[in-house]
Design a protein around this motif. Structure first.
Motif, PDB file in Angstrom:
ATOM      1  N   LYS A 199       0.813  -1.224   0.000  1.00 61.39           N
ATOM      2  CA  LYS A 199       0.000   0.000   0.000  1.00 61.39           C
ATOM      3  C   LYS A 199       0.844   1.270   0.000  1.00 61.39           C
ATOM      4  CE  LYS A 199      -3.612  -2.284   2.770  1.00 61.39           C
ATOM      5  NZ  LYS A 199      -4.369  -2.231   4.038  1.00 61.39           N
ATOM      6  N   ASN A 200       2.022   1.213  -0.613  1.00 63.26           N
ATOM      7  CA  ASN A 200       2.905   2.384  -0.617  1.00 63.26           C
ATOM      8  C   ASN A 200       3.652   2.427  -1.939  1.00 63.26           C
ATOM      9  OD1 ASN A 200       4.580   4.543  -0.023  1.00 63.26           O
ATOM     10  ND2 ASN A 200       5.019   3.845   2.054  1.00 63.26           N
ATOM     11  N   LEU A 201       2.910   2.703  -3.009  1.00 63.74           N
ATOM     12  CA  LEU A 201       3.491   2.714  -4.347  1.00 63.74           C
ATOM     13  C   LEU A 201       4.563   3.785  -4.479  1.00 63.74           C
ATOM     14  CD1 LEU A 201       3.499   1.590  -7.215  1.00 63.74           C
ATOM     15  CD2 LEU A 201       1.662   3.216  -7.781  1.00 63.74           C
ATOM     16  N   GLU A 202       4.362   4.928  -3.831  1.00 63.01           N
ATOM     17  CA  GLU A 202       5.338   6.018  -3.916  1.00 63.01           C
ATOM     18  C   GLU A 202       6.697   5.582  -3.360  1.00 63.01           C
ATOM     19  OE1 GLU A 202       6.001  10.640  -2.346  1.00 63.01           O
ATOM     20  OE2 GLU A 202       4.095   9.605  -1.987  1.00 63.01           O
ATOM     21  N   ALA A 203       6.682   4.917  -2.204  1.00 66.66           N
ATOM     22  CA  ALA A 203       7.931   4.446  -1.610  1.00 66.66           C
ATOM     23  C   ALA A 203       8.567   3.354  -2.456  1.00 66.66           C
ATOM     24  CB  ALA A 203       7.681   3.938  -0.194  1.00 66.66           C
ATOM     25  N   THR A 204       7.729   2.492  -3.048  1.00 61.91           N
ATOM     26  CA  THR A 204       8.241   1.420  -3.902  1.00 61.91           C
ATOM     27  C   THR A 204       8.939   1.990  -5.126  1.00 61.91           C
ATOM     28  OG1 THR A 204       6.472  -0.083  -3.186  1.00 61.91           O
ATOM     29  CG2 THR A 204       7.613  -0.632  -5.239  1.00 61.91           C
ATOM     30  N   GLU A 205       8.294   2.961  -5.776  1.00 60.99           N
ATOM     31  CA  GLU A 205       8.886   3.564  -6.972  1.00 60.99           C
ATOM     32  C   GLU A 205      10.176   4.307  -6.639  1.00 60.99           C
ATOM     33  OE1 GLU A 205       5.665   5.917  -8.458  1.00 60.99           O
ATOM     34  OE2 GLU A 205       4.826   4.266  -9.662  1.00 60.99           O
ATOM     35  N   GLU A 206      10.215   4.937  -5.485  1.00 61.76           N
ATOM     36  CA  GLU A 206      11.424   5.647  -5.072  1.00 61.76           C
ATOM     37  C   GLU A 206      12.559   4.655  -4.813  1.00 61.76           C
ATOM     38  OE1 GLU A 206      13.980   8.714  -4.256  1.00 61.76           O
ATOM     39  OE2 GLU A 206      11.952   8.838  -5.090  1.00 61.76           O
ATOM     40  N   ALA A 207      12.217   3.516  -4.179  1.00 62.80           N
ATOM     41  CA  ALA A 207      13.237   2.502  -3.881  1.00 62.80           C
ATOM     42  C   ALA A 207      13.801   1.871  -5.149  1.00 62.80           C
ATOM     43  CB  ALA A 207      12.638   1.421  -2.986  1.00 62.80           C
ATOM     44  N   PHE A 208      12.966   1.779  -6.209  1.00 62.65           N
ATOM     45  CA  PHE A 208      13.380   1.136  -7.459  1.00 62.65           C
ATOM     46  C   PHE A 208      13.780   2.144  -8.539  1.00 62.65           C
ATOM     47  CE2 PHE A 208      10.468  -2.717  -6.482  1.00 62.65           C
ATOM     48  CZ  PHE A 208      11.451  -3.272  -5.675  1.00 62.65           C
ATOM     49  N   LYS A 209      13.911   3.383  -8.171  1.00 64.51           N
ATOM     50  CA  LYS A 209      14.229   4.435  -9.128  1.00 64.51           C
ATOM     51  C   LYS A 209      15.549   4.143  -9.847  1.00 64.51           C
ATOM     52  CE  LYS A 209      14.680   9.502  -9.314  1.00 64.51           C
ATOM     53  NZ  LYS A 209      14.727  10.724  -8.459  1.00 64.51           N
ATOM     54  N   GLY A 210      15.508   4.180 -11.176  1.00 66.77           N
ATOM     55  CA  GLY A 210      16.704   3.905 -11.957  1.00 66.77           C
ATOM     56  C   GLY A 210      16.904   2.439 -12.272  1.00 66.77           C
ATOM     57  N   GLY A 211      15.922   1.602 -11.909  1.00 64.50           N
ATOM     58  CA  GLY A 211      16.012   0.185 -12.229  1.00 64.50           C
ATOM     59  C   GLY A 211      16.828  -0.638 -11.249  1.00 64.50           C
ATOM     60  N   TRP A 212      17.193  -0.047 -10.126  1.00 63.21           N
ATOM     61  CA  TRP A 212      17.927  -0.745  -9.075  1.00 63.21           C
ATOM     62  C   TRP A 212      17.217  -0.523  -7.744  1.00 63.21           C
ATOM     63  CZ3 TRP A 212      22.976  -3.115  -9.452  1.00 63.21           C
ATOM     64  CH2 TRP A 212      23.535  -3.079 -10.739  1.00 63.21           C
ATOM     65  N   PHE A 213      17.401  -1.463  -6.804  1.00 63.82           N
ATOM     66  CA  PHE A 213      16.923  -1.211  -5.447  1.00 63.82           C
ATOM     67  C   PHE A 213      17.974  -0.410  -4.708  1.00 63.82           C
ATOM     68  CE2 PHE A 213      17.151  -2.448  -0.918  1.00 63.82           C
ATOM     69  CZ  PHE A 213      16.036  -1.725  -0.506  1.00 63.82           C
ATOM     70  N   ARG A 214      17.561   0.755  -4.232  1.00 61.31           N
ATOM     71  CA  ARG A 214      18.464   1.661  -3.522  1.00 61.31           C
ATOM     72  C   ARG A 214      18.392   1.348  -2.032  1.00 61.31           C
ATOM     73  NH1 ARG A 214      19.038   6.994  -6.443  1.00 61.31           N
ATOM     74  NH2 ARG A 214      18.541   6.539  -8.618  1.00 61.31           N
ATOM     75  N   SER A 215      19.513   0.894  -1.479  1.00 61.53           N
ATOM     76  CA  SER A 215      19.517   0.427  -0.094  1.00 61.53           C
ATOM     77  C   SER A 215      19.513   1.552   0.932  1.00 61.53           C
ATOM     78  CB  SER A 215      20.745  -0.456   0.147  1.00 61.53           C
ATOM     79  OG  SER A 215      21.926   0.335   0.140  1.00 61.53           O
ATOM     80  N   GLY A 216      20.043   2.733   0.539  1.00 59.59           N
ATOM     81  CA  GLY A 216      20.220   3.795   1.522  1.00 59.59           C
ATOM     82  C   GLY A 216      21.503   3.642   2.315  1.00 59.59           C
ATOM     83  N   ASP A 217      22.258   2.574   2.052  1.00 58.03           N
ATOM     84  CA  ASP A 217      23.537   2.357   2.721  1.00 58.03           C
ATOM     85  C   ASP A 217      24.670   2.908   1.862  1.00 58.03           C
ATOM     86  OD1 ASP A 217      22.484   1.070   4.939  1.00 58.03           O
ATOM     87  OD2 ASP A 217      22.524  -0.887   3.972  1.00 58.03           O
ATOM     88  N   LEU A 218      25.656   3.463   2.515  1.00 58.44           N
ATOM     89  CA  LEU A 218      26.803   4.032   1.822  1.00 58.44           C
ATOM     90  C   LEU A 218      28.016   3.122   1.992  1.00 58.44           C
ATOM     91  CD1 LEU A 218      26.421   7.753   2.953  1.00 58.44           C
ATOM     92  CD2 LEU A 218      25.515   6.656   0.895  1.00 58.44           C
ATOM     93  N   GLY A 219      28.771   2.953   0.904  1.00 50.44           N
ATOM     94  CA  GLY A 219      29.923   2.075   0.967  1.00 50.44           C
ATOM     95  C   GLY A 219      30.936   2.377  -0.099  1.00 50.44           C
ATOM     96  N   VAL A 220      32.003   1.595  -0.100  1.00 49.97           N
ATOM     97  CA  VAL A 220      33.058   1.714  -1.115  1.00 49.97           C
ATOM     98  C   VAL A 220      33.241   0.361  -1.787  1.00 49.97           C
ATOM     99  CG1 VAL A 220      34.253   3.559   0.123  1.00 49.97           C
ATOM    100  CG2 VAL A 220      34.919   1.166   0.526  1.00 49.97           C
ATOM    101  N   MET A 221      33.791   0.401  -2.995  1.00 43.51           N
ATOM    102  CA  MET A 221      34.112  -0.820  -3.715  1.00 43.51           C
ATOM    103  C   MET A 221      35.620  -1.010  -3.702  1.00 43.51           C
ATOM    104  SD  MET A 221      32.889  -3.407  -5.504  1.00 43.51           S
ATOM    105  CE  MET A 221      31.293  -2.936  -6.224  1.00 43.51           C
TER     106      MET A 221
END
Length: 558
Positions: free
Chosen positions: A411-433
């Protein structure tokens, strides 16, 4: 290609409920669940789950309905992981630390038709139903799971108007039929479970898992945990959290034994390992910390090397090192509720065997590479969506895509679309490779401290704090500062019998960190935790904000 067909002979929607059916054949007489004095074989487990599914159907549960449960690690919540989807329904597991108000909110949001509640949490359920009745919402049927499978004390809620809506778990199973025909998913992407996020950073959201994702993540979890056939798994991970990292279904796939642990303690863990010859367990670094700081009287020698999967917060390297000394082999994983739990593993490489122990532990504390259930994982610039350089220092956002990423938020399409923005799931976690393709977390995007234009990783500061000989637990957040914007504020819990003051700890940090990264405020307190062992940093941030800004003369000295 000409000549190919898709039919029932070569295509069946993937679902982890098939694991139970197979284990009842292959491992039928082996013990499936140990819950105190109660034991069931895999044949009995299948029969009980079929009867549970049948009884739910008789209660009016139909395809796509939500069935909720409020229970610790017991045989009942394990059976619900199979019985509910076998009825075509969706299992929704609630955190046992939720109060009546939160349970009421989640019942209303999920529209659960039935609520199973462990005897220990009857009063929480009673309060939740009373609150829910005020909203004019339809109340779910209440099923009480009694202590040790005895007749439940339904009279304990006798002063409510819910008695006619209350059932007993074992009595409910008596209504079911073992020859029940399983309602398999119509599509493998149909929901199998609903998991609410822990609320460590914001209000909980309902994360929808599919049969396909659960099936694939369960198999991935077997590989991540190094599980051969017939493992003995000790449940220190809450089954209500990401469906126990999908290991509820994994153990069934391997015909293992589930050892239920209602209350997690160091003594309980060592006793269970000794008594049941446990081969695997898991848990957040909090659980590891509990093990390494166990009293000598609580410890027992391990019968063999025990495999441990850890996740949630990044484990301090020194905790990993001490676990190895005790005879545990720790594998570090990383993931989120939205990735069905663990999505990565710090896969060990033979060339690391020759490294010094402290360096091994440091490498093991990285988050590693994505598992086989996923398709890709990357560290990206969240604005440009370009991959950051593999230079171990350029920070970006951790992103996933693949078959073990959630269907979306209920029941939260807005949050779902924001999480999948750009075709990836955005974790909100920051890191290095790193150059070897392994990732390392630096912080949550909401936890990073920006002080005088410098980004401070709270994870790095916490790792140093954990290495202080007197520190048992530590968490770092930003405290407002008129001059620097914000500065590190550390909440610290000392080990029993140890002494240290704020000046000692700040000096220790300055000896091991650049000065700008060092805490300028030390608060001695018990850290607020979720039931999965994560520190509730939003609580600590609120406290730090309430402290106000450090005075400038102190800033100039530090």
């Amino acid at each position: 290609m000409e000549g190919t067909v898709k039919c029932s002979a070569n295509y069946v929607p993937l679902s982890p409920i098939s694991f139970l059916e197979r284990s009842a054949i292959v491992y039928g007489d082996r013990v499936s669940v140990i819950d105190g004095s109660v034991k069931y074989t895999w044949k009995q487990a299948l029969e009980r789950c079929l009867k549970l599914a049948s009884a739910l159907t008789q209660l009016g549960i139909s395809y796509g309905d939500v069935v909720a449960v409020l229970a610790p690690n017991t045989s009942a919540i394990y059976e619900l992981h199979f019985g509910v989807p076998m009825a075509g329904a969706i299992l929704c597991t609630f955190n046992v630390r939720h109060d009546s108000a939160m349970v009421s909110v989640l019942l209303r949001h999920s529209e659960a038709k039935v609520l199973f509640v462990d005897h220990q949490f009857v009063e929480v359920a009673r309060g939740a139903l009373e609150l829910l009745s005020l909203t004019k919402s339809k109340l779910p049927r209440l099923v009480i799971v009694p202590e040790s499978h005895k007749q439940s004390h339904i009279a304990s809620i006798s002063n409510t108007n819910f008695n006619s809506n209350t059932l007993d778990y074992e009595g409910l199973l008596l209504l079911g039929k073992p020859e029940y025909e399983i309602k398999r998913p119509k599509d493998e992407l149909d929901p199998i479970s609903l998991n609410y996020t822990s609320g460590t950073t914001s209000s909980p959201k309902g994360v929808i898992y599919s049969h396909r994702g659960a099936y694939l993540n369960s198999l991935a979890a077997i590989l991540l945990n190094g599980m051969s056939s017939m493992p003995v798994y000790l449940w220190t991970v809450p089954m209500f959290h990401c469906n126990g990292w999908c290991l509820t279904w994994s153990v069934a796939a391997q015909g293992g034994t589930n050892v239920c642990l209602r209350n997690v303690s160091a003594k309980g863990i060592f006793d269970a390992i000794s008594l049941h010859k446990v081969t695997h367990l898991g848990g957040a670094p909090t659980v590891l910390n509990m093990i390494v700081n166990a009293l000598p009287s609580e410890r027992k020698p391990l019968p063999f090397k025990v495999e441990v999967m850890t996740g949630a917060a990044p484990p301090p390297a020194q905790i990993l090192f001490r676990m190895e000394e005790l005879g545990f082999n720790v594998t570090h994983s990383y993931g989120l509720t939205e990735t069905y739990g663990p999505g990565t593993v710090c896969a060990w490489k033979p060339e690391w065997d020759s490294l010094p122990p402290t360096e091994k532990a440091r490498i093991k504390s990285r988050q590693g590479v994505y598992h086989l259930g996923l398709d890709e994982m990357d560290i990206k610039d969240p604005v440009t969506m370009k991959s950051v350089p593999s230079d171990s220092k350029t920070i970006g956002e951790v992103m996933f895509r693949g078959n073990t990423v959630m269907n979306g938020y209920l029941k939260n399409l807005e949050a779902t679309e924001e999480a999948f923005k750009g075709g990836w799931f955005r974790s909100g976690d920051l890191g290095v490779m790193h150059p070897d393709g392994y990732i390392e977390l630096k912080d949550r995007s909401k936890d990073i401290i920006i002080s005088g234009g410098e980004n401070i990783s709270t994870i790095e500061v916490e790792s140093v704090l954990f290495s202080h000989p007197a520190v048992l637990e530590a968490a770092v957040v930003g405290r407002p500062d008129d001059h620097w914007g914000e500065t590190p504020c550390a909440s610290v819990k000392l080990k029993e019998g140890c002494n240290a003051n704020a000046e000692d700890i700040i000096k220790f940090c300055r000896d091991h960190l650049p000065h700008y990264m060092c805490p300028r405020t030390i608060v001695f307190e018990d850290l607020p935790k979720t039931s999965t062992g994560k520190t509730q940093k939003f609580v600590l941030r609120a406290k730090a904000k309430a402290m106000g800004s450090l005075i400038k003369k102190n800033n100039s000295k530090l």
